[in-house]
Design an enzyme around this catalytic site. Structure first.
Site, short mmCIF file in Angstrom:
data_model
loop_
_atom_site.label_atom_id
_atom_site.label_comp_id
_atom_site.label_asym_id
_atom_site.label_seq_id
_atom_site.Cartn_x
_atom_site.Cartn_y
_atom_site.Cartn_z
N GLY A 28 52.14 21.29 61.08
CA GLY A 28 53.23 22.01 60.45
C GLY A 28 52.75 23.36 59.97
N TYR A 29 53.71 24.20 59.62
CA TYR A 29 53.40 25.58 59.27
C TYR A 29 53.73 25.83 57.81
CZ TYR A 29 52.37 26.15 64.06
OH TYR A 29 51.77 26.00 65.28
N LEU A 30 52.72 26.33 57.09
CA LEU A 30 52.89 26.75 55.70
C LEU A 30 53.44 28.16 55.64
CD1 LEU A 30 49.48 25.39 54.40
CD2 LEU A 30 51.74 24.43 53.92
N ASP A 81 57.16 23.68 56.85
CA ASP A 81 58.51 23.86 57.39
C ASP A 81 58.83 22.73 58.36
OD1 ASP A 81 58.77 26.26 55.99
OD2 ASP A 81 58.01 27.45 57.67
#
Length: 154
Positions: A28-30, A81
């Site tokens: 996942g992307y911070l 996200d």
């Protein structure tokens, strides 16, 4: 500075399936902007945080660090996200290079992509017969963009 030089391709057929063992990846992307991405990844029983800079052709800066598995799982569940990127990654040696074939799941189901990391942007590559169209320059195929605009919504 650490630099990643990578080419990406769509995969055709199933000939690649018997050539490597698969491992589940969840990431996942911070943060994800044109200038940088910050990714958390769980690969099997190991976890990493990765910071990547803006792409310049097939190269970009990359810094990756192993982190505690429990921390990564908490970040994936609470900070990243949606949707998460879920895929089975197969590692295949071919003509002296390591190919990573990603079979995407979830909202990116149906997408199978291969990537190969190179030592130099001009390095020649012998393509396996199961390699299709090159998509290195198409930002739709960046994992960070697949998290924002999943393959099934195209």
């Amino acid at each position: 500075m650490a630099v990643e030089i990578e080419r990406k391709f769509l995969v055709k057929g199933d000939a690649w399936r018997s050539l490597g063992q698969g491992k589940l990846y969840r990431q996942g992307y911070l943060a994800s902007t044109q200038q940088r991405t910050v990714r958390v990844r769980v690969a099997g029983d190991r976890a990493y945080i990765t910071i990547k800079g803006k792409s310049s052709g097939i190269a970009r800066s990359e810094y990756e660090y192993e982190i505690p598995l429990g921390d990564a799982i908490e970040m994936l569940e609470n900070l990243c996200d949606r949707p998460l990127i879920e895929k089975i990654r197969y590692r295949i040696d071919y003509q002296g290079l390591l190919w990573e074939v990603d079979e995407f799941m979830g909202e990116n189901h149906g997408l199978i992509m291969a990537e190969v990391e190179l030592a130099d942007v001009d390095q020649s590559v012998v393509l396996p017969e199961w390699i299709g169209e090159e998509v290195s320059a198409d930002p739709r195929y960046y994992n960070s963009n697949l998290a924002k605009h999943p393959f099934q919504s195209w």
